[in-house]
Design a protein around this motif. Structure first.
Motif, PDB file in Angstrom:
ATOM      1  N   ILE A  25      -6.451   2.636 -39.192  1.00 33.68           N
ATOM      2  CA  ILE A  25      -6.583   3.949 -38.632  1.00 33.68           C
ATOM      3  C   ILE A  25      -5.687   5.123 -39.367  1.00 33.68           C
ATOM      4  CG2 ILE A  25      -6.494   5.646 -36.649  1.00 33.68           C
ATOM      5  CD1 ILE A  25      -7.356   3.210 -34.972  1.00 33.68           C
ATOM      6  N   VAL A  26      -4.242   4.704 -39.283  1.00 39.26           N
ATOM      7  CA  VAL A  26      -3.292   5.480 -40.180  1.00 39.26           C
ATOM      8  C   VAL A  26      -3.582   5.920 -41.535  1.00 39.26           C
ATOM      9  CG1 VAL A  26      -0.978   5.720 -40.731  1.00 39.26           C
ATOM     10  CG2 VAL A  26      -1.494   4.936 -38.540  1.00 39.26           C
ATOM     11  N   SER A  27      -4.135   4.698 -42.243  1.00 37.99           N
ATOM     12  CA  SER A  27      -4.537   5.118 -43.589  1.00 37.99           C
ATOM     13  C   SER A  27      -5.660   5.901 -43.644  1.00 37.99           C
ATOM     14  CB  SER A  27      -4.700   3.581 -44.288  1.00 37.99           C
ATOM     15  OG  SER A  27      -5.826   3.040 -43.547  1.00 37.99           O
ATOM     16  N   ASP A  28      -6.601   5.871 -42.864  1.00 34.54           N
ATOM     17  CA  ASP A  28      -7.668   6.738 -42.966  1.00 34.54           C
ATOM     18  C   ASP A  28      -7.588   7.909 -42.391  1.00 34.54           C
ATOM     19  OD1 ASP A  28      -9.325   4.749 -44.089  1.00 34.54           O
ATOM     20  OD2 ASP A  28     -10.088   4.057 -42.190  1.00 34.54           O
ATOM     21  N   TYR A  29      -6.433   8.275 -41.569  1.00 34.61           N
ATOM     22  CA  TYR A  29      -5.995   9.706 -41.166  1.00 34.61           C
ATOM     23  C   TYR A  29      -5.800  10.788 -42.281  1.00 34.61           C
ATOM     24  CZ  TYR A  29      -3.568  13.297 -38.621  1.00 34.61           C
ATOM     25  OH  TYR A  29      -3.235  14.618 -37.955  1.00 34.61           O
ATOM     26  N   ASN A  30      -6.650  12.034 -41.962  1.00 34.77           N
ATOM     27  CA  ASN A  30      -6.476  13.483 -42.845  1.00 34.77           C
ATOM     28  C   ASN A  30      -6.136  14.480 -42.010  1.00 34.77           C
ATOM     29  OD1 ASN A  30      -6.794  15.350 -44.691  1.00 34.77           O
ATOM     30  ND2 ASN A  30      -8.968  14.670 -45.421  1.00 34.77           N
ATOM     31  N   ARG A  35      -6.713  15.954 -35.958  1.00 37.59           N
ATOM     32  CA  ARG A  35      -5.597  16.103 -35.353  1.00 37.59           C
ATOM     33  C   ARG A  35      -5.336  15.219 -34.300  1.00 37.59           C
ATOM     34  NH1 ARG A  35      -4.603  21.755 -32.698  1.00 37.59           N
ATOM     35  NH2 ARG A  35      -2.846  20.454 -31.417  1.00 37.59           N
ATOM     36  N   LYS A  36      -4.208  14.837 -33.786  1.00 38.62           N
ATOM     37  CA  LYS A  36      -4.203  13.685 -32.963  1.00 38.62           C
ATOM     38  C   LYS A  36      -3.915  14.370 -31.383  1.00 38.62           C
ATOM     39  CE  LYS A  36      -2.175  10.436 -36.036  1.00 38.62           C
ATOM     40  NZ  LYS A  36      -0.842   9.506 -36.432  1.00 38.62           N
ATOM     41  N   THR A  37      -3.585  15.291 -31.189  1.00 40.06           N
ATOM     42  CA  THR A  37      -3.513  15.868 -30.115  1.00 40.06           C
ATOM     43  C   THR A  37      -4.231  16.838 -29.842  1.00 40.06           C
ATOM     44  OG1 THR A  37      -2.106  17.773 -30.743  1.00 40.06           O
ATOM     45  CG2 THR A  37      -0.756  15.824 -30.114  1.00 40.06           C
ATOM     46  N   LYS A 593     -12.602  20.886 -33.109  1.00 43.08           N
ATOM     47  CA  LYS A 593     -13.471  20.009 -33.846  1.00 43.08           C
ATOM     48  C   LYS A 593     -12.338  18.752 -34.717  1.00 43.08           C
ATOM     49  CE  LYS A 593     -16.608  20.290 -37.703  1.00 43.08           C
ATOM     50  NZ  LYS A 593     -17.411  21.097 -38.726  1.00 43.08           N
ATOM     51  N   LYS A 594     -11.309  19.223 -35.035  1.00 43.25           N
ATOM     52  CA  LYS A 594     -10.455  18.043 -35.697  1.00 43.25           C
ATOM     53  C   LYS A 594     -10.007  17.059 -34.653  1.00 43.25           C
ATOM     54  CE  LYS A 594      -8.199  21.406 -39.101  1.00 43.25           C
ATOM     55  NZ  LYS A 594      -7.025  21.786 -39.420  1.00 43.25           N
ATOM     56  N   TYR A 595      -9.783  17.677 -33.553  1.00 43.48           N
ATOM     57  CA  TYR A 595      -9.424  16.563 -32.406  1.00 43.48           C
ATOM     58  C   TYR A 595     -10.670  15.609 -32.077  1.00 43.48           C
ATOM     59  CZ  TYR A 595      -8.025  14.563 -27.874  1.00 43.48           C
ATOM     60  OH  TYR A 595      -7.852  13.777 -26.832  1.00 43.48           O
ATOM     61  N   LEU A 596     -11.795  16.245 -31.929  1.00 42.82           N
ATOM     62  CA  LEU A 596     -13.010  15.269 -31.728  1.00 42.82           C
ATOM     63  C   LEU A 596     -13.455  14.203 -32.960  1.00 42.82           C
ATOM     64  CD1 LEU A 596     -15.474  17.912 -30.332  1.00 42.82           C
ATOM     65  CD2 LEU A 596     -14.372  16.057 -29.071  1.00 42.82           C
ATOM     66  N   ALA A 597     -13.113  14.651 -34.167  1.00 44.67           N
ATOM     67  CA  ALA A 597     -13.206  13.937 -35.353  1.00 44.67           C
ATOM     68  C   ALA A 597     -12.171  12.847 -35.352  1.00 44.67           C
ATOM     69  CB  ALA A 597     -13.065  14.728 -36.564  1.00 44.67           C
ATOM     70  N   LYS A 599     -10.714  11.417 -32.432  1.00 45.46           N
ATOM     71  CA  LYS A 599     -11.142  10.641 -31.581  1.00 45.46           C
ATOM     72  C   LYS A 599     -12.536   9.910 -31.603  1.00 45.46           C
ATOM     73  CE  LYS A 599      -9.949  10.717 -27.697  1.00 45.46           C
ATOM     74  NZ  LYS A 599      -8.681   9.699 -27.191  1.00 45.46           N
ATOM     75  N   ALA A 600     -13.375  10.238 -32.425  1.00 45.71           N
ATOM     76  CA  ALA A 600     -14.520   9.536 -32.862  1.00 45.71           C
ATOM     77  C   ALA A 600     -13.958   8.239 -34.242  1.00 45.71           C
ATOM     78  CB  ALA A 600     -15.587  10.211 -33.721  1.00 45.71           C
TER      79      ALA A 600
END
Length: 605
Positions: A25-30, A35-37, A593-597, A599-600
């Motif tokens: 998950i960390v490797s795919d995070y942009n 955003r995580k929060t 939108k970033k936060y929902l991305a 979470k998905a």
């Protein structure tokens, strides 16, 4: 026991698998698209609060610049303006003819009906050649005829032979005619008396006249019809005469008579007058008689060093200085004659100037020559809508005063002569005849002079004319006020104006219109005076409302002007607040939108 615990807790977790998933998950995070929060709402709420405060303040701003407008009866004003017209103000008149001493072969009632039809037809003939004027009875009258066999009904025996008994005959006819009226109704009456003498027509001081002499029925009908139309209805106005022009009083219903005694050169002589006595004896009856038509006040002054502007020339035949009618426009010296000094006159009051001019020794005696070469009997003239001038020459034109001229007081007889001329000028300015003679198609009519200066039938004529003019003027003024107010939506209309207009309509619609209708339906009951009073008040109230200071103010303006004034203050701030709110809303949607991305993505692993 150990077996039960182990069974309850289940198999041990595989930590290696969890670490692998987390690392994936960390490797795919942009950070640009995720955003995580969860994004906060504090900035958005603050921005929307500021924007909302602007929207909530808009009604308060509009309320602060709101123009107060009292409710005006626009519909009633339009209805009044449409209803009042020239044809709707034709007053009804009650005419009565009395034939005395005519030998009739038929029954009196049948003969009366025949004469009534003849008079009606003759009235229609007169009306066909006359234009309909405001305040007349044309085409709205009623005729009645009475036939009397002898003169005993009037008690005139012994008074008809002498022409000097006209005043006595007038009063005797008044006592008999008034007592025969029903409920005090006022009727215009002409009595035709057939007698073996030269024909004579007299118009009395009340509401009747008489014709006496050798007249046939056909001639009598013509005399009666002409008296009704030309005199009682039209006031004896001569066609084509400027003296018959109508002069309205002031818009406020006031008329100021200003009497001025002008000493051209006080180094020659100085004349004065006792005007207080003049006012009490000569002017007061006139004011009382015209009270229904106008609120009249009187003032006087004596001026010195007041030369005239025109020139005069010496006439050897007359042994006098003469000025002609061509010099009249230049006679009044507006630079030296300070006549408009009244403090009682308002801005809408009517002022009539009456001037007694005392010439200097250098131009004494001074006479007015008429266009036909004759010398004016009154030695004076009138200026329509302005007043009149009389030249009063001193008894002796020799200057014996030296450096200290004598002071003279105008004699009582000269004062009466002057005011007789003034009275004739005043009657001409009001549209009546100045003399006591009217020459018509039937013959000459003699007018008896009233002590008040106006006969009762003349006051009726003035009341009808002024009532008609006042009602038409009131309707036009209120119509202009209605159109003005409706064309300027931001004009201030205070309660005082609304009350004035409402009061105006309560007086106009309920009193003036009712008085006009009452005058139309019951003119014979003597409503002329009441209608003149109420119409004068209605016109004055309409003028007061139209020229009220609040609607003459510059504080009312268009909405475009209001927008142009306030936009430089509020538009820049409002624009920044709206743009900030839009920008914050877009930022919040983007962060969410970033936060929902994120979470998905997290659920996918």
């Amino acid at each position: 026991m150990a077996a039960e615990i182990s069974e309850a807790t289940g198999p041990p977790k595989d930590d290696s698998q969890t670490d692998e998933r987390s690392s994936a998950i960390v490797s795919d995070y942009n950070a640009d698209t995720m955003r995580k929060t969860k994004p906060g709402l504090k900035r958005l709420i603050l921005t929307l609060t500021v924007l909302l405060s602007f929207f909530l303040g808009a009604p308060f701003l509009m309320k602060s610049i709101e123009i107060y407008r009292s409710a005006l009866p626009f519909r009633e004003i339009d209805t009044l303006a449409n209803e009042i017209g020239l044809t709707s103000l034709l007053f009804p008149c009650q005419f009565r003819a009395v034939f005395v001493g005519f030998d009739h072969q038929t029954h009196a009632e049948f003969q009366a009906e025949k004469l009534e039809l003849s008079i009606t037809d003759k009235l229609k003939t007169f009306n066909a050649i006359n234009d309909v004027e405001c305040g007349t009875c044309l085409k709205n009258y009623n005729v009645s005829v009475t036939v009397e066999p002898d003169f005993s009904v009037f008690g005139l025996d012994g008074y008809l032979e002498d022409d000097d008994n006209d005043d006595t005959v007038d009063e005797l006819l008044e006592s008999v005619l008034v007592s025969s009226l029903d409920s005090g109704r006022q009727i215009y009456t002409v009595v035709v008396m057939k007698k073996d003498k030269e024909t004579k027509a007299v118009i009395g001081k009340h509401r009747h006249g008489w014709v006496i002499g050798r007249v046939s029925e056909v001639e009598a009908v013509h005399w009666v019809a002409e008296t009704f139309v030309k005199i009682f209805d039209n006031g004896g106005k001569e066609e084509g005469s400027i003296h018959g022009e109508f002069m309205p009083v002031g818009a406020d219903g006031r008329l100021i008579l200003s009497f001025n005694l002008l000493n051209s050169d006080p180094s020659d002589w100085i004349f004065d007058w006792d005007f207080q006595k003049i006012d009490e004896i000569l002017v007061a009856p006139i004011i009382e008689a015209l009270q229904p038509v106008a609120n009249i006040s009187v003032e006087s002054q004596v001026l010195y060093h007041t030369p005239k502007s025109s020139f005069s020339h010496w006439d050897n035949k007359l042994s006098s200085f003469v000025f002609g009618t061509k010099d009249l426009p230049f006679f009044v010296n507006s630079n030296e004659w300070h006549l408009d000094t009244s403090i009682a006159a308002g801005g809408r009051s009517k002022i009539l100037q009456f001037v007694v001019y005392i010439p200097s020794a250098k131009e004494c005696p001074l006479l007015l020559m008429l266009p036909n070469g004759d010398i004016s009997e009154t030695n004076g003239y009138i200026s329509p809508m302005w007043g009149g001038v009389i030249v009063l020459n001193p008894p002796s034109c020799s200057n014996s005063g030296g450096r200290h001229p004598f002071r003279h007081t105008i004699s009582s007889q000269d004062i009466r002569n002057v005011f007789e001329v003034f009275m004739g000028q005043f009657r001409q300015l009001l549209g009546l005849k100045s003399d006591n003679l009217y020459v018509g198609r039937s013959g000459s009519f003699k007018f008896l002079t009233s002590e008040r200066g106006f006969a009762e039938w003349e006051l009726d004529v003035l009341s009808r004319r002024h009532t008609c003019f006042n009602l038409l003027s009131c309707a036009r003024t209120l119509g202009s006020l209605s159109r003005l107010v409706q064309s300027l939506p931001r004009m201030i209309i205070m309660d005082e104006i609304g009350k004035q207009v409402s009061c105006q309509f309560s007086l106009k619609v309920k009193l003036s219109l009712e008085a006009a209708k009452l005058a139309q339906n019951n003119a014979s009951l003597g409503i002329y005076e009441a209608s003149a009073v109420t119409s004068r008040l209605a016109r004055a109230l309409a003028e007061d409302a139209f020229f009220h200071p609040s609607i003459m103010s510059v504080s009312y303006y268009s909405f475009e002007h209001c927008f142009a004034v306030y936009s430089p203050f509020f538009m820049p701030v409002s624009l920044h607040v709206v743009l900030a709110a839009v920008r914050e809303w877009r930022r919040y949607k983007q962060e969410k939108k970033k936060y929902l991305a994120w979470k998905a993505k997290e659920k996918a692993f």
